[in-house]
Design an enzyme around this catalytic site. Structure first.
Site, PDB file in Angstrom:
ATOM      1  N   HIS A  99       0.659  -1.281   0.075  1.00  0.00           N
ATOM      2  CA  HIS A  99       0.061   0.090  -0.136  1.00  0.00           C
ATOM      3  C   HIS A  99       0.929   1.324  -0.188  1.00  0.00           C
ATOM      4  O   HIS A  99       1.282   1.701   1.044  1.00  0.00           O
ATOM      5  CB  HIS A  99      -0.816   0.006   1.068  1.00  0.00           C
ATOM      6  N   HIS A 106       1.592   4.712  -2.508  1.00  0.00           N
ATOM      7  CA  HIS A 106       1.090   5.691  -3.519  1.00  0.00           C
ATOM      8  C   HIS A 106       2.342   6.377  -4.217  1.00  0.00           C
ATOM      9  O   HIS A 106       2.934   7.034  -3.222  1.00  0.00           O
ATOM     10  CB  HIS A 106       0.144   6.783  -3.245  1.00  0.00           C
ATOM     11  N   HIS A 116      -9.439   1.024  -1.348  1.00  0.00           N
ATOM     12  CA  HIS A 116      -9.406   1.720  -0.154  1.00  0.00           C
ATOM     13  C   HIS A 116     -10.745   1.568   0.189  1.00  0.00           C
ATOM     14  O   HIS A 116     -11.772   2.073  -0.193  1.00  0.00           O
ATOM     15  CB  HIS A 116      -8.962   3.190  -0.141  1.00  0.00           C
ATOM     16  N   GLU A 129     -11.113   3.495   5.799  1.00  0.00           N
ATOM     17  CA  GLU A 129      -9.781   4.343   6.377  1.00  0.00           C
ATOM     18  C   GLU A 129     -10.696   5.185   7.405  1.00  0.00           C
ATOM     19  O   GLU A 129     -10.720   5.386   8.345  1.00  0.00           O
ATOM     20  CB  GLU A 129      -9.299   4.991   5.084  1.00  0.00           C
ATOM     21  N   ASP A 174       1.944   4.076   2.891  1.00  0.00           N
ATOM     22  CA  ASP A 174       0.713   4.865   2.286  1.00  0.00           C
ATOM     23  C   ASP A 174       1.274   6.147   1.565  1.00  0.00           C
ATOM     24  O   ASP A 174       1.567   5.806   0.248  1.00  0.00           O
ATOM     25  CB  ASP A 174      -0.269   5.282   3.432  1.00  0.00           C
ATOM     26  N   ASP A 175       1.634   7.179   2.152  1.00  0.00           N
ATOM     27  CA  ASP A 175       2.248   8.512   1.309  1.00  0.00           C
ATOM     28  C   ASP A 175       3.278   8.622   2.449  1.00  0.00           C
ATOM     29  O   ASP A 175       3.408   9.747   3.001  1.00  0.00           O
ATOM     30  CB  ASP A 175       1.204   9.414   1.371  1.00  0.00           C
TER      31      ASP A 175
HETATM   32  N1  ADE Z   1      -4.401   8.730  -2.127  1.00  0.00           N
HETATM   33  C1  ADE Z   1      -3.085   8.759  -1.486  1.00  0.00           C
HETATM   34  N2  ADE Z   1      -3.225   8.337  -0.261  1.00  0.00           N
HETATM   35  C2  ADE Z   1      -4.422   8.186  -0.068  1.00  0.00           C
HETATM   36  C3  ADE Z   1      -5.078   7.539   1.243  1.00  0.00           C
HETATM   37  N3  ADE Z   1      -4.552   7.328   2.370  1.00  0.00           N
HETATM   38  N4  ADE Z   1      -6.439   7.408   1.171  1.00  0.00           N
HETATM   39  C4  ADE Z   1      -6.982   7.665   0.081  1.00  0.00           C
HETATM   40  N5  ADE Z   1      -6.591   8.099  -1.058  1.00  0.00           N
HETATM   41  C5  ADE Z   1      -5.275   8.217  -0.963  1.00  0.00           C
HETATM   42 ZN    ZN Z   2      -3.745   4.785   0.450  1.00  0.00          ZN
END
Ligand code: ADE
Ligand code: ZN
Length: 333
Positions: free
Chosen positions: A17, A19, A197, A200, A278-279
């Site tokens: 996971h 991005h 997703h 969340e 994630d990011d």
């Molecule tokens: N795009 C990038 N990170 C995300 C996240 N945590 N949830 C939904 N979309 C995303």
């Molecule tokens: Zn994500």
């Protein structure tokens, strides 16, 4: 028994996971802005980093999409992906399954092939240089209409040999998985495995929809599934993996602190929970930091850490022989 930092660093990890646009560090963002003559509304890297103080998913997404504007050429996507792989390698990551958001780029006039070629070239080089295997997942943006997703799928069709699956990301609240039922049905007809997703910020109902309307084989995040015991039982029975992102959940205020994160509860409920970042450029740590911070804050045991590592391999789209090889390495740790 507490594990040593060295043991944790050597444990074979996956990242399922991630991005790729979320790995854009402020330093690279400024360098790319200069490469393309883009003026930024921040004086310097520190000012930009200071803005990474999010109150929820949407406040993050607003900055994330703005930041992505500096990604314009194939070289940009290559450099971004290469930098990520170097960091992942340093964290003991052996296999990655990366999301990319083509609509974020095609909407700005960057051709689909430019994005794909840059990422793919870095992944292929990264396999040679770092020994990291990979899959690439095209994510549809759920705040846009389903018709836009169909247009993106049309653009992707000539490149399907280089796309390993599809996902669904962006603003969750108000955009239930059901909105994309027909698009995902078409993707499944094309033989693309699907993830989404869900759970969340959105309710357990969205996880049900991802399972029943989109027929996903994995849930991204999914932490709010814990609010519905019937759903937890279903996820456990079907061994549907959850790609959990602990530091992301704290930064986006899903949980007030890492000590309150339910990673252990997910494992105890028999779920195939995995650890991911994630990011990471926005959320304060790459996957290694997610593992270290969780081990520390939750006091995870050696057995729990081994289970998380096994789950990552099990949940991946690696072929069975590769899975067996990595599981043997983990069992020998
Ligand atoms: N795009 C990038 N990170 C995300 C996240 N945590 N949830 C939904 N979309 C995303
Ligand atoms: Zn994500």
């Amino acid at each position: 028994m507490r594990v040593s930092p060295d043991w944790l660093a050597r444990l074979p990890k996956t990242e399922l996971h991630l991005h790729i646009e979320g790995t854009l560090e402020p330093e690279l963002l400024f360098a790319l802005a200069e490469r393309h003559g883009v003026a930024l509304p921040y004086a310097d890297v520190d000012a930009l980093r200071a803005a990474y103080d999010f109150k929820d998913l949407q406040s993050f997404l607003d900055l994330y999409y703005a930041g992505a504007d500096v990604l314009r050429s194939e070289a940009d996507f290559h450099d971004l992906t290469r930098a990520y792989l170097a960091r992942a390698h340093a964290d003991g990551v052996v296999h990655v399954e990366i999301f990319f958001d083509p609509q974020t780029h095609t909407a700005r006039g960057v051709p689909f092939a430019t994005v794909l070629n840059g990422i793919r070239r870095a992944l292929t080089d990264g396999e040679r240089e770092f020994g990291i295997s990979h899959r690439l997942i095209l994510c549809f943006l759920r705040h846009l209409p389903e018709a836009d997703g169909f247009a993106t799928l049309e653009e992707a069709l000539p490149h399907l040999d280089r796309i390993d699956g599809v996902g669904l990301d962006s603003s969750e609240a108000g955009h239930p998985p059901q909105k994309f039922e027909r698009l995902f049905a078409r993707c499944r007809e094309l033989g693309l495995p699907c993830v989404a997703h869900a759970g969340e910020e959105g309710p357990p109902e969205y996880v049900w929809q991802a399972l029943n309307a989109l027929r996903v084989c994995r849930i991204d995040h999914g932490v709010r599934a814990l609010e519905d015991p019937v759903l937890v039982a279903e996820l456990a029975r079907r061994r549907i993996p959850l790609t959990v992102c602990p530091l992301s959940n704290v930064r986006l205020k899903v949980y007030p602190s890492l000590t309150r994160h339910p990673l252990r509860q997910l494992l105890q409920a028999g779920l195939v929970a995995t650890v991911n970042s994630d990011d990471p450029a926005y959320f304060g740590g790459y996957v290694g930091e997610n593992w270290r911070a969780c081990a520390e804050a939750l006091g995870l045991t050696r057995e729990e850490l081994l289970q998380l590592a096994r789950n990552g391999i099990d949940a991946s789209w690696l072929e069975p022989a590769a899975k067996a090889r990595w599981l043997a390495v983990i069992d020998g740790m």
